[in-house]
Design an enzyme around this catalytic site. Sequence first.
Site, mmCIF file in Angstrom:
data_model
loop_
_atom_site.group_PDB
_atom_site.id
_atom_site.type_symbol
_atom_site.label_atom_id
_atom_site.label_comp_id
_atom_site.label_asym_id
_atom_site.label_seq_id
_atom_site.Cartn_x
_atom_site.Cartn_y
_atom_site.Cartn_z
ATOM 1 N N LYS A 107 0.853 -1.197 0.000
ATOM 2 C CA LYS A 107 0.000 0.000 0.000
ATOM 3 C C LYS A 107 0.876 1.230 0.000
ATOM 4 C CE LYS A 107 -4.461 0.790 0.208
ATOM 5 N NZ LYS A 107 -5.531 -0.107 -0.261
ATOM 6 N N GLY A 219 -20.749 6.377 2.750
ATOM 7 C CA GLY A 219 -19.582 6.688 1.923
ATOM 8 C C GLY A 219 -20.012 6.720 0.472
ATOM 9 N N GLY A 221 -18.065 7.657 -2.392
ATOM 10 C CA GLY A 221 -16.966 7.810 -3.355
ATOM 11 C C GLY A 221 -17.170 6.776 -4.457
ATOM 12 N N ASN A 222 -16.076 6.343 -5.054
ATOM 13 C CA ASN A 222 -16.172 5.404 -6.168
ATOM 14 C C ASN A 222 -16.959 4.145 -5.800
ATOM 15 O OD1 ASN A 222 -15.008 2.843 -7.558
ATOM 16 N ND2 ASN A 222 -14.596 4.489 -8.987
ATOM 17 N N ALA A 223 -16.559 3.494 -4.707
ATOM 18 C CA ALA A 223 -17.195 2.219 -4.354
ATOM 19 C C ALA A 223 -18.668 2.433 -3.981
ATOM 20 C CB ALA A 223 -16.441 1.557 -3.207
ATOM 21 N N GLY A 224 -18.953 3.423 -3.163
ATOM 22 C CA GLY A 224 -20.319 3.664 -2.691
ATOM 23 C C GLY A 224 -21.270 4.010 -3.833
HETATM 24 N N1 GLU Z 1 -7.187 0.178 -3.630
HETATM 25 C C1 GLU Z 1 -7.938 -0.990 -3.936
HETATM 26 C C2 GLU Z 1 -8.030 -1.911 -2.740
HETATM 27 O O1 GLU Z 1 -7.883 -1.510 -1.607
HETATM 28 C C3 GLU Z 1 -7.412 -1.686 -5.181
HETATM 29 C C4 GLU Z 1 -5.995 -2.097 -5.121
HETATM 30 C C5 GLU Z 1 -5.445 -2.565 -6.451
HETATM 31 O O2 GLU Z 1 -6.185 -2.612 -7.399
HETATM 32 O O3 GLU Z 1 -4.262 -2.856 -6.481
HETATM 33 O O4 GLU Z 1 -8.321 -3.056 -2.873
#
Ligand code: GLU
Length: 421
Positions: A107, A219, A221-224
């Site tokens: 990360k 939330g 954002g993208n996911a929500g």
């Molecule tokens: N940021 C996203 C996660 O937390 C995707 C990570 C990725 O695609 O490498 O799963």
Amino acid sequence: MSQTALNPFEIAQQQLDQAAKLLKLDEGTHQTLRNPMRELTVNLPVRMDDGKVKVFRGFRVQYNDARGATKGGIRFHPDETIDTVRALGAWMTWKTAVVDIPLGGGKGGVICNPKEMSAGELERLSRAYIRQIGRILGEKMDCPAPDVYTNAQIMAWMMDEYYWMNGQNEFGMITGKPLELGGSLGRSDATARGGVYCVREAAREIGIDLNNACYAIQGFGNAGQHAAILHQELLGKGKLLAVSDSRGGIYSKDGLDPAAIVAHKQKTKKVSGFPGAKDISNEELLTLEVDILYPAALEQAIHKGNAAEVKAKLICELANGPTTPEADKILSGKGTFVIPDFLANAGGVTVSYFEMVQNHYNYHWDLDTVYERLNQKMTSAFGTVYQTMTARKSDKIDMRTAAYLVAVDRVAKAMKLRGWT
Ligand code: GLU
């Protein structure tokens, strides 16, 4: 987040410890998995629009690469800390393992507030970050992606900076790119889509009638946003009762139109004030009378102070780390079915992996192929975790613990086979 935020990395370690005990992991393997293999802290001098140089701090954690190159997003957030990035790196390691893709976990993060930065400042920051961490990136080493407050444009700048550093277009060094630059079809809504597939599987196991179920999303954002729409598109006539973002939420007992809220949010930058809906707080949203709750914001939204009040029967954790361990105990005590984060939101990294594969072959898949393969991966991962949970009846484990058992066992076996432990 709760008033007394817990250290997310300590939470991640506690969760691992519990799995290590159940798996009877040897001490060497357990200790290796308790900490990141490598981490880099960087200082980023960036010329701001006023002509002054501001120095930002960034991190990249390569948590574990026993199963393949480390993989995980980059967050731009004012509250970023190295421990948050470590925790998220650990969760990425379990995420790639639970969906069984040949990658490890990592990360990245930069302490900054993108909401207060111009596009030019964001571009210069993104490029500065890659100039610093580019030396440890690559499709066989470590491959970033978008996360909180980063997007396809930022991935494009980062990929381009890497190109200037190395003189080669290595598209597979980063994922979540725009389609024009080696991105994959289906990547933008993949996290939500994967979560919705898990909800479909869970609803069948626990007997929720999806045509009559109502849901809420914390939330936006993208996911929500994508979950709000995809839940109805893929699962039938369920009613969306409430959504919220960092500035507050909205509620309507008659149901909300997801696409109209997305349009309203794009226009006004918030969900509150949506015509015909009642404004509510984030806290109120979490404890509403709904069948399904999607926490899709930040860590520790459900904590010991509000877990007892959560009424949803099914929780699909699209966010990373939205439930504290204390809240987990309360929820499992009252029989709430939680699809844990690193399973529920693994759709994003799964399509990232598909993107890497397509980049490697310099070839594009069509949308149906992406959806079909994502569906296969998510359904099979959910099934394996669910079976692990039911097979361990006497241990009375919940879905999170079962997901840990599946994922940690896979990483531990890879380390053993490589001769690391
Ligand atoms: N940021 C996203 C996660 O937390 C995707 C990570 C990725 O695609 O490498 O799963």
